[in-house]
Design an enzyme around this catalytic site. Structure first.
Site, mmCIF file in Angstrom:
data_model
loop_
_atom_site.group_PDB
_atom_site.id
_atom_site.type_symbol
_atom_site.label_atom_id
_atom_site.label_comp_id
_atom_site.label_asym_id
_atom_site.label_seq_id
_atom_site.Cartn_x
_atom_site.Cartn_y
_atom_site.Cartn_z
ATOM 1 N N HIS A 23 -4.535 -5.177 -2.356
ATOM 2 C CA HIS A 23 -5.577 -5.019 -1.344
ATOM 3 C C HIS A 23 -6.678 -6.070 -1.392
ATOM 4 C CE1 HIS A 23 -3.619 -1.108 -1.100
ATOM 5 N NE2 HIS A 23 -4.236 -0.909 0.057
ATOM 6 N N SER B 54 0.844 -1.183 0.000
ATOM 7 C CA SER B 54 0.000 0.000 0.000
ATOM 8 C C SER B 54 0.891 1.248 0.000
ATOM 9 C CB SER B 54 -0.965 -0.034 1.192
ATOM 10 O OG SER B 54 -1.966 0.948 1.064
ATOM 11 N N GLU C 273 -0.500 -2.801 -8.294
ATOM 12 C CA GLU C 273 -1.834 -3.057 -7.746
ATOM 13 C C GLU C 273 -2.555 -1.727 -7.643
ATOM 14 O OE1 GLU C 273 -3.305 -2.693 -4.461
ATOM 15 O OE2 GLU C 273 -1.640 -2.036 -3.199
#
Length: 350
Positions: free
Chosen positions: A320, A122, A253
């Site tokens: 995620h 993240s 991502e």
């Protein structure tokens, strides 16, 4: 060029941290910390790692959260710098990501005397990618610390330990998960923390087997795109000075971008030269990728593949929608995706 020839020519190389037991982990929050009602998440994760024989030093930033960050940028950077330069700490492991890690980059001391792992994903991927690009230090894109608080750990997530214990000159193989989590249920936890209900299958846009090799780089596209054009996102310098112009395999991502924002970000990367000498791209599963009218995420992937003339795989274990593999930025990798659904990621620490 062979490894010996690179050394003799004076070229820099990727540096891989080496772990020696007992392993000490530094826990700091360079992005988001925890509110009081979230403390148990981190406390349980710390307890689980302590039971496994790890020693942990937990920084003050982990226990505070205000104005979308754990602390002011200079405070976060100062605590991170202390742990980066503490020779007793072998792994930097933030509790989780957040939103504003980019604020601390100008205050981070990247001149490490002793290499150490940094692990997370993240918003943490901003620090990971910047560190690897600037210094050639391998960094690990994988699980967050708070996601290790379960009674058990699924095989895909648990692989982080084997990856980080791989020594220079050795290799490690990872395979796709059996199942993945479709959505979060924070108020209900399983023994694995995650709710792994959906069958995993990596796919290629050509629906044909894919085999690529190169050096891994990547992270959460929402945030790493913002270091393009800065001193922390110089991919060309990294290729020239650390990997002898070997091809790059990008893995991305998408946390929150709709498809047009994703497309804009990828075009910006292309125009900035990030995809020069790229052998292929891997896209993680995403609960975002919201379509715009009749424009779908597959259109984005197909357009990019045609423009770059490279293979692209998607729905890989990254990001995620856990679990996720541990990708090592800077490591040499061979990626195989078969039409039968089987896949493999081989990483060599060379």
């Amino acid at each position: 060029m062979l490894k010996k020839e690179i050394i003799e020519s004076g070229e820099k190389m990727i540096t891989y941290p080496v772990l020696t037991k007992p392993v000490k982990i530094g826990v700091t929050a360079p992005s988001a910390g925890l509110h009081f009602d979230q403390y148990s998440l981190l406390e349980r994760a710390i307890g689980k790692l302590t039971q496994k024989g790890y020693k942990l030093e937990v920084g003050n930033t982990c226990w505070t959260q205000f104005k979308a960050k754990s602390a002011p940028a200079k405070v976060r950077a100062a605590e991170l710098n202390l742990m980066l330069h503490d020779d007793s700490i072998q792994i930097i492991f933030p509790p989780w990501g957040g939103e504003l890690l980019i604020e601390i980059l100008e205050f981070v001391d990247f001149n490490l005397k002793k290499p150490k792992w940094i692990l997370g994903y993240s918003d943490t991927s901003v620090l990971l990618l910047a560190m690897t690009l600037k210094t050639g230090l391998a960094t690990a894109h994988g699980t967050n610390l708070v996601d290790l608080r379960g009674e058990l750990s699924d095989p895909t997530t648990a692989k982080w330990e084997e990856v980080l214990h791989t020594n220079q000159g050795e290799e490690v193989i990872q395979y796709p998960s059996e199942k993945y989590q479709l959505f979060w249920q924070h108020d209900y936890e399983t023994d694995w923390i995650y709710h792994l209900t959906e069958p995993t299958k990596w796919k290629t846009i050509s629906n044909q087997p894919m085999y690529i090799k190169g050096r891994l780089l990547g992270g959460c596209i929402d945030v790493i795109r913002h270091i393009i054009g800065t001193a922390y996102g110089d991919v060309q310098n990294f290729q020239t000075h650390f990997i002898n112009n070997e091809p790059i395999i990008w893995y991305f991502e998408n946390c929150e971008l709709n498809v047009t924002d994703l497309r804009r970000s990828l075009v910006q990367m292309k125009l900035a030269g990030w995809f020069d000498n790229c052998s292929g791209i891997l896209f993680g599963r995403s609960a975002a990728n919201e379509k715009m009218g009749d424009y779908h995420v597959m259109d984005v992937y197909l357009e990019l593949a045609e423009e770059l003339n490279i293979p692209i795989a998607y729905d890989i274990d990254c990001g995620h929608m856990p679990p996720q593999l541990t990708f090592v930025n800077g490591a040499y990798a061979e990626i195989r995706v078969y039409h039968t659904g089987g896949s493999m990621v081989l990483q060599k620490f060379i």
